[in-house]
Design a protein around this motif. Structure first.
Motif, PDB file in Angstrom:
ATOM      1  N   PRO A  28       0.762  -1.208   0.012  1.00  0.00           N
ATOM      2  CA  PRO A  28      -0.024  -0.039  -0.147  1.00  0.00           C
ATOM      3  C   PRO A  28       1.150   1.290   0.080  1.00  0.00           C
ATOM      4  N   GLY A  29       0.278   2.154  -0.808  1.00  0.00           N
ATOM      5  CA  GLY A  29       1.158   3.562  -0.805  1.00  0.00           C
ATOM      6  C   GLY A  29       0.939   4.185  -2.073  1.00  0.00           C
ATOM      7  N   ASN A  30       1.349   5.519  -2.316  1.00  0.00           N
ATOM      8  CA  ASN A  30       1.220   6.256  -3.364  1.00  0.00           C
ATOM      9  C   ASN A  30       2.705   6.509  -4.066  1.00  0.00           C
ATOM     10  N   PRO A  31       2.506   6.783  -5.631  1.00  0.00           N
ATOM     11  CA  PRO A  31       3.949   6.943  -5.939  1.00  0.00           C
ATOM     12  C   PRO A  31       4.752   8.168  -5.451  1.00  0.00           C
ATOM     13  N   GLY A  32       5.914   7.827  -4.985  1.00  0.00           N
ATOM     14  CA  GLY A  32       6.638   9.057  -4.307  1.00  0.00           C
ATOM     15  C   GLY A  32       6.938   8.704  -3.043  1.00  0.00           C
ATOM     16  N   ASP A  33       6.166   7.863  -2.560  1.00  0.00           N
ATOM     17  CA  ASP A  33       6.260   7.683  -1.050  1.00  0.00           C
ATOM     18  C   ASP A  33       7.546   6.725  -0.783  1.00  0.00           C
ATOM     19  N   GLU A  34       8.017   6.748   0.593  1.00  0.00           N
ATOM     20  CA  GLU A  34       9.197   6.035   0.877  1.00  0.00           C
ATOM     21  C   GLU A  34       8.951   4.715   1.740  1.00  0.00           C
ATOM     22  N   VAL A  35       9.304   3.532   1.247  1.00  0.00           N
ATOM     23  CA  VAL A  35       8.872   2.436   1.802  1.00  0.00           C
ATOM     24  C   VAL A  35      10.316   1.817   2.191  1.00  0.00           C
ATOM     25  N   VAL A  36      10.283   1.427   3.750  1.00  0.00           N
ATOM     26  CA  VAL A  36      11.320   0.925   4.365  1.00  0.00           C
ATOM     27  C   VAL A  36      11.033  -0.503   4.740  1.00  0.00           C
ATOM     28  N   LEU A  37      12.077  -1.501   4.066  1.00  0.00           N
ATOM     29  CA  LEU A  37      11.910  -2.961   4.526  1.00  0.00           C
ATOM     30  C   LEU A  37      13.009  -3.372   5.294  1.00  0.00           C
ATOM     31  N   GLU A  38      12.376  -3.860   6.642  1.00  0.00           N
ATOM     32  CA  GLU A  38      13.356  -4.345   7.469  1.00  0.00           C
ATOM     33  C   GLU A  38      13.547  -5.830   7.635  1.00  0.00           C
ATOM     34  N   LYS A  39      13.106  -6.421   6.785  1.00  0.00           N
ATOM     35  CA  LYS A  39      13.061  -7.853   6.768  1.00  0.00           C
ATOM     36  C   LYS A  39      14.253  -8.194   5.775  1.00  0.00           C
ATOM     37  N   VAL A  40      15.522  -7.863   6.309  1.00  0.00           N
ATOM     38  CA  VAL A  40      16.820  -7.953   5.517  1.00  0.00           C
ATOM     39  C   VAL A  40      17.467  -9.569   5.907  1.00  0.00           C
ATOM     40  N   VAL A  41      17.484 -10.241   4.784  1.00  0.00           N
ATOM     41  CA  VAL A  41      18.040 -11.877   4.883  1.00  0.00           C
ATOM     42  C   VAL A  41      19.496 -11.612   5.011  1.00  0.00           C
TER      43      VAL A  41
END
Length: 104
Positions: A28-41
């Motif tokens: 979910p989100g709009n173009p230009g939003d910042e997305v942070v993924l913390e599930k780094v394997v």
């Protein structure tokens, strides 16, 4: 060697590097939003860090580029001699992300 990471999103693992574009299950989100993924394997570069299951304190920042639908897949069910036919279509939603930075 440049930094890279393996992140987990949508039940899949994806290898990313800064500036790279990836297509993942809809977030979910709009173009230009910042997305942070913390599930780094896995974190790679000069020194490699492997998580158990995830690397602590690591995060990958993305810019949400666009939301969309994949190509249409046609599902056609047919039963011989029973006059049974069913045609159904499906378009899988996706999110296009551009990797901004890898921290950790």
């Amino acid at each position: 060697m440049s930094k890279y990471a393996v992140v987990e999103t949508g039940g899949k693992q994806v290898l990313v590097a800064p500036g790279e574009r990836i297509y993942v299950e809809r977030i979910p989100g709009n173009p230009g939003d910042e997305v942070v993924l913390e599930k780094v394997v896995l974190l790679g570069g000069d020194k490699v860090a492997v998580g158990s299951p995830y690397v602590e304190g690591a995060k990958v920042t993305f810019r949400l580029e666009k939301q969309g639908l994949g190509k249409k897949v046609v599902i056609y069910k047919y039963k011989a001699k029973a006059n049974e036919r069913k045609k159904q279509g499906h378009r899988q939603p996706y999110t296009c992300l551009v990797c901004e930075s890898i921290a950790g």
